[in-house]
Design a protein around this motif. Structure first.
Motif, mmCIF file in Angstrom:
data_model
loop_
_atom_site.group_PDB
_atom_site.id
_atom_site.type_symbol
_atom_site.label_atom_id
_atom_site.label_comp_id
_atom_site.label_asym_id
_atom_site.label_seq_id
_atom_site.Cartn_x
_atom_site.Cartn_y
_atom_site.Cartn_z
ATOM 1 N N MET A 187 0.837 -1.200 0.000
ATOM 2 C CA MET A 187 0.000 0.000 0.000
ATOM 3 C C MET A 187 0.873 1.252 0.000
ATOM 4 O O MET A 187 2.090 1.177 0.165
ATOM 5 C CB MET A 187 -0.898 -0.005 1.239
ATOM 6 N N LEU A 188 0.232 2.403 -0.163
ATOM 7 C CA LEU A 188 0.937 3.667 -0.027
ATOM 8 C C LEU A 188 1.544 3.744 1.375
ATOM 9 O O LEU A 188 0.921 3.315 2.359
ATOM 10 C CB LEU A 188 -0.026 4.832 -0.255
ATOM 11 N N ASP A 189 2.742 4.284 1.482
ATOM 12 C CA ASP A 189 3.499 4.159 2.729
ATOM 13 C C ASP A 189 2.938 4.940 3.907
ATOM 14 O O ASP A 189 3.375 4.741 5.045
ATOM 15 C CB ASP A 189 4.968 4.506 2.508
ATOM 16 N N HIS A 190 1.978 5.817 3.676
ATOM 17 C CA HIS A 190 1.369 6.542 4.792
ATOM 18 C C HIS A 190 0.027 5.939 5.198
ATOM 19 O O HIS A 190 -0.675 6.484 6.059
ATOM 20 C CB HIS A 190 1.169 8.018 4.423
ATOM 21 N N VAL A 191 -0.311 4.807 4.621
ATOM 22 C CA VAL A 191 -1.626 4.197 4.853
ATOM 23 C C VAL A 191 -1.494 2.948 5.721
ATOM 24 O O VAL A 191 -0.657 2.087 5.471
ATOM 25 C CB VAL A 191 -2.293 3.824 3.516
ATOM 26 N N ASP A 192 -2.305 2.875 6.754
ATOM 27 C CA ASP A 192 -2.471 1.655 7.549
ATOM 28 C C ASP A 192 -3.760 1.809 8.346
ATOM 29 O O ASP A 192 -4.479 2.802 8.215
ATOM 30 C CB ASP A 192 -1.264 1.387 8.453
ATOM 31 N N LYS A 193 -4.060 0.838 9.181
ATOM 32 C CA LYS A 193 -5.300 0.904 9.951
ATOM 33 C C LYS A 193 -5.317 2.101 10.906
ATOM 34 O O LYS A 193 -6.363 2.702 11.142
ATOM 35 C CB LYS A 193 -5.505 -0.388 10.739
ATOM 36 N N GLY A 194 -4.152 2.433 11.447
ATOM 37 C CA GLY A 194 -4.080 3.571 12.352
ATOM 38 C C GLY A 194 -4.372 4.878 11.648
ATOM 39 O O GLY A 194 -5.084 5.744 12.178
ATOM 40 N N ASN A 195 -3.851 5.039 10.448
ATOM 41 C CA ASN A 195 -4.093 6.242 9.659
ATOM 42 C C ASN A 195 -5.569 6.365 9.306
ATOM 43 O O ASN A 195 -6.172 7.439 9.426
ATOM 44 C CB ASN A 195 -3.244 6.193 8.384
ATOM 45 N N GLY A 196 -6.167 5.250 8.862
ATOM 46 C CA GLY A 196 -7.588 5.268 8.538
ATOM 47 C C GLY A 196 -8.441 5.589 9.754
ATOM 48 O O GLY A 196 -9.409 6.363 9.673
ATOM 49 N N LEU A 197 -8.071 5.016 10.896
ATOM 50 C CA LEU A 197 -8.809 5.260 12.130
ATOM 51 C C LEU A 197 -8.666 6.713 12.577
ATOM 52 O O LEU A 197 -9.628 7.326 13.065
ATOM 53 C CB LEU A 197 -8.299 4.315 13.215
#
Length: 265
Positions: A187-197
């Motif tokens: 994925m894009l390197d600034h994207v994860d579950k924490g970022n989405g949350l």
């Protein structure tokens, strides 16, 4: 005060048979709503898989899918990140040309479904259908006109860690992580579950210290670090246990549901 509960599914909320007690959840969700606590299913799965898993509960919860690249309710998108076409096609080419594996175990996941090559093996196809119900087979990924969230690829277990490191280090702007099994999400390197949350909480006016998160694997790290309280099941990876404020029973015992019921009382 807890205002939002986010839980990973596989290895956390779901048992060893990928199931949960629907009767218990049906009783729990109205109690959470009475306390004005949001419930979020947070997974690497496609949204269509989450919606199928929680059919009948869609009006009472939120969905964070694709490891944080998209967050939505039944009828509203709160956040999403689209991967540029040149980037995801470059990732596909790099994997095809790598020493790790062939092209038959690659898929790309987007708004309207996930896509794999028609040369996919029957075993991998069956595995994929569970997590990506709307899987579409194509002759070439160049045919796909969808907006894409992420790329996924399967690797043999003994090469999974090396493949993840190679992808993250070799391709600028992306990060590769596993949620278990033998599949990596790129994925894009600034994207994860924490970022989405974090984006969801900003929209809802909720602070990080008002969030409770459950997770068991490496794709849950961002979410567990963001949340004011991080709770992990006994079966979690050792590195994930190290992030926990509290460790509860094995996921196969329904420990996450029990924990939420105690909060809702």
């Amino acid at each position: 005060m807890i205002k939002l509960i986010a839980t990973d599914l596989d290895g956390t909320f779901l048992d060893d048979q990928s199931q949960f007690d629907r009767e218990r959840l049906a009783k729990l969700l109205p109690k959470l709503r009475e306390k004005r606590i949001y419930f979020v299913a947070a997974s690497g799965r496609a949204l269509s898989s989450l919606e199928r898993e929680f059919a009948g509960f869609e009006d009472q919860m939120l969905f964070l899918g694709e490891n944080g690249t998209v967050v939505r309710s039944k009828d509203k998108i709160y956040y999403e990140e689209i991967m540029p076409r040149e980037l995801y096609m470059g990732i596909v080419r790099s994997i095809k040309e790598s020493r790790f594996q062939n092209a038959d175990a690659i898929h790309i996941s987007g708004k309207n479904g996930a896509y794999a090559l028609k040369s996919i093996s029957p075993e991998y196809l069956a595995f994929m259908k569970h997590y990506y119900p709307d899987l579409i087979l194509v002759d070439d990924f160049e045919e796909v006109e969808d907006e894409i969230y992420k790329v996924g690829a399967n690797f043999v277990p003994e090469e999974l860690k090396a493949a993840a490191e190679w992808l993250t280090e070799t391709i600028p702007g992306v990060v590769s992580m596993t949620s278990g099994f033998e599949c990596l999400d790129i994925m894009l390197d600034h994207v994860d579950k924490g970022n989405g949350l974090a984006h969801l909480c900003e929209t809802l006016g909720i602070q990080a210290d008002e969030v409770l998160a459950f997770g068991d694997n490496f794709n849950d790290v961002g979410m567990l670090q963001f949340a004011g309280k991080a709770v992990v099941p006994e079966n979690a990876q050792p590195e994930i246990k190290a992030l926990a404020d509290e460790i509860i029973g094995d996921h196969d015992t329904g420990s996450v549901m029990t924990y939420m019921e105690e909060i809702a009382c």
